[in-house]
Design a protein around this motif. Structure first.
Motif, PDB file in Angstrom:
ATOM      1  N   GLU A   5       0.880   0.488   2.997  1.00  0.00           N
ATOM      2  CA  GLU A   5      -0.283   0.050   2.433  1.00  0.00           C
ATOM      3  C   GLU A   5      -0.987  -0.930   3.510  1.00  0.00           C
ATOM      4  O   GLU A   5      -2.057  -1.457   3.447  1.00  0.00           O
ATOM      5  CB  GLU A   5      -0.334  -0.659   1.088  1.00  0.00           C
ATOM      6  CG  GLU A   5       0.711  -1.822   0.942  1.00  0.00           C
ATOM      7  CD  GLU A   5       1.103  -2.045  -0.465  1.00  0.00           C
ATOM      8  OE1 GLU A   5       0.723  -3.317  -0.953  1.00  0.00           O
ATOM      9  OE2 GLU A   5       1.822  -1.224  -0.966  1.00  0.00           O
ATOM     10  N   TYR A   6      -0.047  -1.684   4.447  1.00  0.00           N
ATOM     11  CA  TYR A   6      -0.648  -2.673   5.381  1.00  0.00           C
ATOM     12  C   TYR A   6      -0.945  -2.133   6.939  1.00  0.00           C
ATOM     13  O   TYR A   6      -1.065  -2.761   7.682  1.00  0.00           O
ATOM     14  CB  TYR A   6       0.584  -3.502   5.340  1.00  0.00           C
ATOM     15  CG  TYR A   6       0.656  -4.550   4.142  1.00  0.00           C
ATOM     16  CD1 TYR A   6      -0.394  -5.462   3.742  1.00  0.00           C
ATOM     17  CD2 TYR A   6       1.756  -4.419   3.294  1.00  0.00           C
ATOM     18  CE1 TYR A   6      -0.302  -6.131   2.445  1.00  0.00           C
ATOM     19  CE2 TYR A   6       1.764  -5.052   2.056  1.00  0.00           C
ATOM     20  CZ  TYR A   6       0.939  -5.853   1.573  1.00  0.00           C
ATOM     21  OH  TYR A   6       0.910  -6.558   0.626  1.00  0.00           O
TER      22      TYR A   6
ATOM     23  N   HIS B 120      -6.236  -8.228   1.695  1.00  0.00           N
ATOM     24  CA  HIS B 120      -4.971  -8.539   2.268  1.00  0.00           C
ATOM     25  C   HIS B 120      -4.324  -7.482   2.803  1.00  0.00           C
ATOM     26  O   HIS B 120      -3.341  -7.474   3.363  1.00  0.00           O
ATOM     27  CB  HIS B 120      -4.300  -9.632   1.363  1.00  0.00           C
ATOM     28  CG  HIS B 120      -3.133  -8.794   0.791  1.00  0.00           C
ATOM     29  ND1 HIS B 120      -3.397  -8.057  -0.438  1.00  0.00           N
ATOM     30  CD2 HIS B 120      -1.676  -8.673   0.861  1.00  0.00           C
ATOM     31  CE1 HIS B 120      -2.231  -7.758  -1.054  1.00  0.00           C
ATOM     32  NE2 HIS B 120      -1.430  -8.204  -0.384  1.00  0.00           N
ATOM     33  N   TYR B 121      -4.635  -6.180   2.200  1.00  0.00           N
ATOM     34  CA  TYR B 121      -3.898  -4.878   2.629  1.00  0.00           C
ATOM     35  C   TYR B 121      -4.954  -3.935   3.076  1.00  0.00           C
ATOM     36  O   TYR B 121      -6.515  -4.444   3.145  1.00  0.00           O
ATOM     37  CB  TYR B 121      -3.555  -4.283   1.252  1.00  0.00           C
ATOM     38  CG  TYR B 121      -4.451  -3.990   0.045  1.00  0.00           C
ATOM     39  CD1 TYR B 121      -5.366  -2.908   0.084  1.00  0.00           C
ATOM     40  CD2 TYR B 121      -4.304  -4.714  -0.955  1.00  0.00           C
ATOM     41  CE1 TYR B 121      -6.206  -2.643  -0.925  1.00  0.00           C
ATOM     42  CE2 TYR B 121      -5.378  -4.735  -1.809  1.00  0.00           C
ATOM     43  CZ  TYR B 121      -6.364  -3.553  -1.965  1.00  0.00           C
ATOM     44  OH  TYR B 121      -7.246  -3.265  -3.037  1.00  0.00           O
TER      45      TYR B 121
END
Length: 258
Positions: free
Chosen positions: A114-115, A166-167
């Motif tokens: 996811e990052y 943040h992702y």
């Protein structure tokens, strides 16, 4: 990126060894179907908790390679796994793994995809390092499944909107079937598992996220510190009143190399 002070680091260490995160880690562990002598790549190993558990399960004849690009994570991982000669911690990226073609029997990535800006490249890389018949397991957050009660819906929405930055990819599970088959995997599967709490525990995912989300929103200028503190304090008050509610779904994904 969040910068963790000593207090936050200790809090995360508690949470990562707590019941919720242990369950999330166990979902990945169980799906690996480990055997003595397996060679396993732990992609994005972080502080090495799963790496250590794998090392214990595969025995002295096996080998687990924990891979992480962060020196801040590799150091505690190496310390944690120091008692296991069959565990190695290496510098590396998910799309450039420090393994030879077909070297691994199993590969696992917990909250990594996811990052990533290039998920297909990471899946292809996992395929490369696995032997034929090798198993790839990933666990990622269903970022769009978060359901969190607040009496101030606008403020709750602001916190969630800030955290959304943040992702990179919020719906890894939805992409998994196509991307894994395109990379040459088969026997593709996706299984959801949900954390749903009406209490607030110091070792739980909800409490950990309260700290991370409020800090991220403030440090990145999405909300003021006063606003994030008000949200945090409201959640504490709701828990004390017996009115707390939090629900978040994760997905365990698996595929076999053809």
């Amino acid at each position: 990126m969040l910068r963790f002070d000593e207090a936050t680091t200790k809090l995360l260490e508690i949470a990562y060894q707590g019941g919720d995160v242990s369950r999330r880690r166990r979902m990945a562990f169980d799906a690996l179907h480990l055997s003595e002598g397996d060679v396993v790549a732990d992609i994005g190993c972080g502080n090495g908790l799963l790496t250590e558990e794998i090392a214990r399960a595969i025995g002295a004849s096996g080998r687990v390679i924990g891979i992480d690009p962060s020196a801040d994570m590799r150091t505690p991982a190496a310390n944690r796994c120091a008692a296991f000669p069959n565990a190695q911690i290496k510098d590396g990226l998910a799309d450039v793994l420090p393994l030879h073609d077909g070297e691994a029997d199993k590969a696992v990535a917990v909250q990594v995809l996811e990052y990533l800006s290039d998920i297909p490249a990471a899946i292809r890389e996992a395929h490369r390092v696995l032997r034929t018949g090798g198993r790839f397991i990933a666990v990622d957050t269903g970022c769009k499944t978060l359901d969190w009660f607040s009496e101030d819906e606008d403020r709750m929405r602001c916190v969630q909107d800030a955290w959304d930055h943040h992702y990179i990819e919020p719906r890894v599970a939805a992409l998994w079937p196509r991307l894994t088959r395109d990379a040459g995997f088969f026997s593709v599967d996706v299984e959801p598992f949900t954390f749903c709490d009406v209490t607030l525990r110091p070792d739980g995912i909800a409490f950990m996220l309260m700290h991370l989300m409020s800090r991220y929103a403030a440090e990145n200028g999405c909300m003021s510190t006063k606003e994030t503190k008000a949200w945090f304090d409201e959640q504490i008050d709701l828990a004390r009143q017996g009115r707390f509610f939090f629900s978040l779904t994760y997905y365990r994904m698996s595929a076999i190399k053809a």
